[in-house]
Design a protein around this motif. Structure first.
Motif, PDB file in Angstrom:
ATOM      1  N   LEU A  40     -52.000 -48.451 137.093  1.00 34.24           N
ATOM      2  CA  LEU A  40     -51.668 -47.440 136.093  1.00 34.24           C
ATOM      3  C   LEU A  40     -50.191 -47.599 135.746  1.00 34.24           C
ATOM      4  O   LEU A  40     -49.338 -47.648 136.656  1.00 34.24           O
ATOM      5  CB  LEU A  40     -51.934 -46.052 136.647  1.00 34.24           C
ATOM      6  N   VAL A  41     -49.870 -47.668 134.462  1.00 37.59           N
ATOM      7  CA  VAL A  41     -48.490 -47.858 134.024  1.00 37.59           C
ATOM      8  C   VAL A  41     -48.252 -47.003 132.780  1.00 37.59           C
ATOM      9  O   VAL A  41     -49.175 -46.750 132.003  1.00 37.59           O
ATOM     10  CB  VAL A  41     -48.206 -49.346 133.752  1.00 37.59           C
ATOM     11  N   GLN A  42     -47.018 -46.572 132.611  1.00 42.41           N
ATOM     12  CA  GLN A  42     -46.678 -45.764 131.449  1.00 42.41           C
ATOM     13  C   GLN A  42     -46.507 -46.642 130.210  1.00 42.41           C
ATOM     14  O   GLN A  42     -46.191 -47.837 130.327  1.00 42.41           O
ATOM     15  CB  GLN A  42     -45.386 -44.985 131.705  1.00 42.41           C
ATOM     16  N   PRO A  43     -46.711 -46.083 129.030  1.00 47.00           N
ATOM     17  CA  PRO A  43     -46.455 -46.848 127.803  1.00 47.00           C
ATOM     18  C   PRO A  43     -45.042 -47.414 127.799  1.00 47.00           C
ATOM     19  O   PRO A  43     -44.094 -46.737 128.204  1.00 47.00           O
ATOM     20  CB  PRO A  43     -46.642 -45.804 126.700  1.00 47.00           C
ATOM     21  N   GLY A  44     -44.940 -48.663 127.366  1.00 45.34           N
ATOM     22  CA  GLY A  44     -43.658 -49.356 127.386  1.00 45.34           C
ATOM     23  C   GLY A  44     -43.387 -50.099 128.673  1.00 45.34           C
ATOM     24  O   GLY A  44     -42.424 -50.870 128.746  1.00 45.34           O
TER      25      GLY A  44
ATOM     26  N   SER B 281     -53.195 -68.565 137.533  1.00 46.28           N
ATOM     27  CA  SER B 281     -52.730 -68.183 136.210  1.00 46.28           C
ATOM     28  C   SER B 281     -52.130 -66.791 136.281  1.00 46.28           C
ATOM     29  O   SER B 281     -52.605 -65.939 137.039  1.00 46.28           O
ATOM     30  CB  SER B 281     -53.894 -68.195 135.207  1.00 46.28           C
ATOM     31  N   TYR B 282     -51.090 -66.577 135.486  1.00 48.47           N
ATOM     32  CA  TYR B 282     -50.445 -65.276 135.422  1.00 48.47           C
ATOM     33  C   TYR B 282     -50.497 -64.754 133.995  1.00 48.47           C
ATOM     34  O   TYR B 282     -50.420 -65.529 133.034  1.00 48.47           O
ATOM     35  CB  TYR B 282     -48.976 -65.373 135.853  1.00 48.47           C
ATOM     36  N   LEU B 283     -50.614 -63.453 133.870  1.00 53.89           N
ATOM     37  CA  LEU B 283     -50.509 -62.807 132.572  1.00 53.89           C
ATOM     38  C   LEU B 283     -49.422 -61.745 132.679  1.00 53.89           C
ATOM     39  O   LEU B 283     -49.623 -60.700 133.295  1.00 53.89           O
ATOM     40  CB  LEU B 283     -51.839 -62.175 132.143  1.00 53.89           C
ATOM     41  N   GLN B 284     -48.261 -62.065 132.127  1.00 56.33           N
ATOM     42  CA  GLN B 284     -47.155 -61.115 132.097  1.00 56.33           C
ATOM     43  C   GLN B 284     -47.328 -60.230 130.877  1.00 56.33           C
ATOM     44  O   GLN B 284     -47.376 -60.740 129.747  1.00 56.33           O
ATOM     45  CB  GLN B 284     -45.818 -61.851 132.038  1.00 56.33           C
ATOM     46  N   MET B 285     -47.421 -58.940 131.104  1.00 54.87           N
ATOM     47  CA  MET B 285     -47.667 -57.988 130.024  1.00 54.87           C
ATOM     48  C   MET B 285     -46.484 -57.038 129.921  1.00 54.87           C
ATOM     49  O   MET B 285     -46.194 -56.301 130.868  1.00 54.87           O
ATOM     50  CB  MET B 285     -48.955 -57.214 130.285  1.00 54.87           C
ATOM     51  N   ASN B 286     -45.792 -57.090 128.796  1.00 59.92           N
ATOM     52  CA  ASN B 286     -44.636 -56.231 128.555  1.00 59.92           C
ATOM     53  C   ASN B 286     -44.912 -55.268 127.415  1.00 59.92           C
ATOM     54  O   ASN B 286     -45.813 -55.492 126.600  1.00 59.92           O
ATOM     55  CB  ASN B 286     -43.410 -57.084 128.217  1.00 59.92           C
TER      56      ASN B 286
ATOM     57  N   SER C 164     -44.435 -52.589 132.149  1.00 54.19           N
ATOM     58  CA  SER C 164     -44.846 -53.988 132.323  1.00 54.19           C
ATOM     59  C   SER C 164     -45.732 -54.140 133.550  1.00 54.19           C
ATOM     60  O   SER C 164     -45.608 -53.371 134.518  1.00 54.19           O
ATOM     61  CB  SER C 164     -43.615 -54.894 132.478  1.00 54.19           C
ATOM     62  N   LEU C 165     -46.584 -55.138 133.501  1.00 54.87           N
ATOM     63  CA  LEU C 165     -47.408 -55.534 134.640  1.00 54.87           C
ATOM     64  C   LEU C 165     -47.552 -57.039 134.613  1.00 54.87           C
ATOM     65  O   LEU C 165     -47.497 -57.656 133.541  1.00 54.87           O
ATOM     66  CB  LEU C 165     -48.806 -54.906 134.574  1.00 54.87           C
TER      67      LEU C 165
END
Length: 120
Positions: free
Chosen positions: A10-14, A77-82, A16-17
């Motif tokens: 769970l992450v706030q808008p804006g 594999s990595y998926l950096q999500m910002n 990263s994960l």
């Protein structure tokens, strides 16, 4: 052969994960590695793909925010999500095209998925 994802949260808008996808087992070679996502009530969509030589493709909605990469042994594999948005909330799954040891054919192996929720 097993494919497993990790990193969802769970992450706030804006925020990263970084998601990880690891292929393990009796593997001779891993070809394309892809990340898909499926939100409730929606069809599964391809988010990003990376080839063994590092070529990448992205769905338009994540361009400039998400980056796919893979490590030197080609099995992770990595998926950096910002700059995550509520619309990114979904179950994220990894698919890997794999040639098993002693085999010639290539099969696609899927992980169980990792949940990403973007909310305040």
């Amino acid at each position: 052969v097993r494919v497993a994802e990790s990193g969802g949260s769970l992450v706030q808008p804006g925020g990263s994960l970084r998601l990880s996808c690891t292929a393990s087992g009796d593997i001779r070679f891993v070809f394309d590695m892809s990340w898909y996502r499926q939100a409730p009530g929606k069809q599964r969509e391809l988010v990003a793909k990376i080839t063994p030589d590092g070529s990448t493709t992205y769905v338009d909605s994540v361009k400039g925010r998400f980056t796919i990469s893979r490590d030197s042994d080609e099995k992770i594999s990595y998926l950096q999500m910002n700059n995550l948005e509520p619309e990114d909330t979904a179950l994220y799954s990894c698919a890997a095209q794999i040639r098993k040891m002693g085999k010639f054919d290539i099969s696609t192996f899927w992980g169980q998925g990792t949940q990403v929720t973007v909310a305040t």
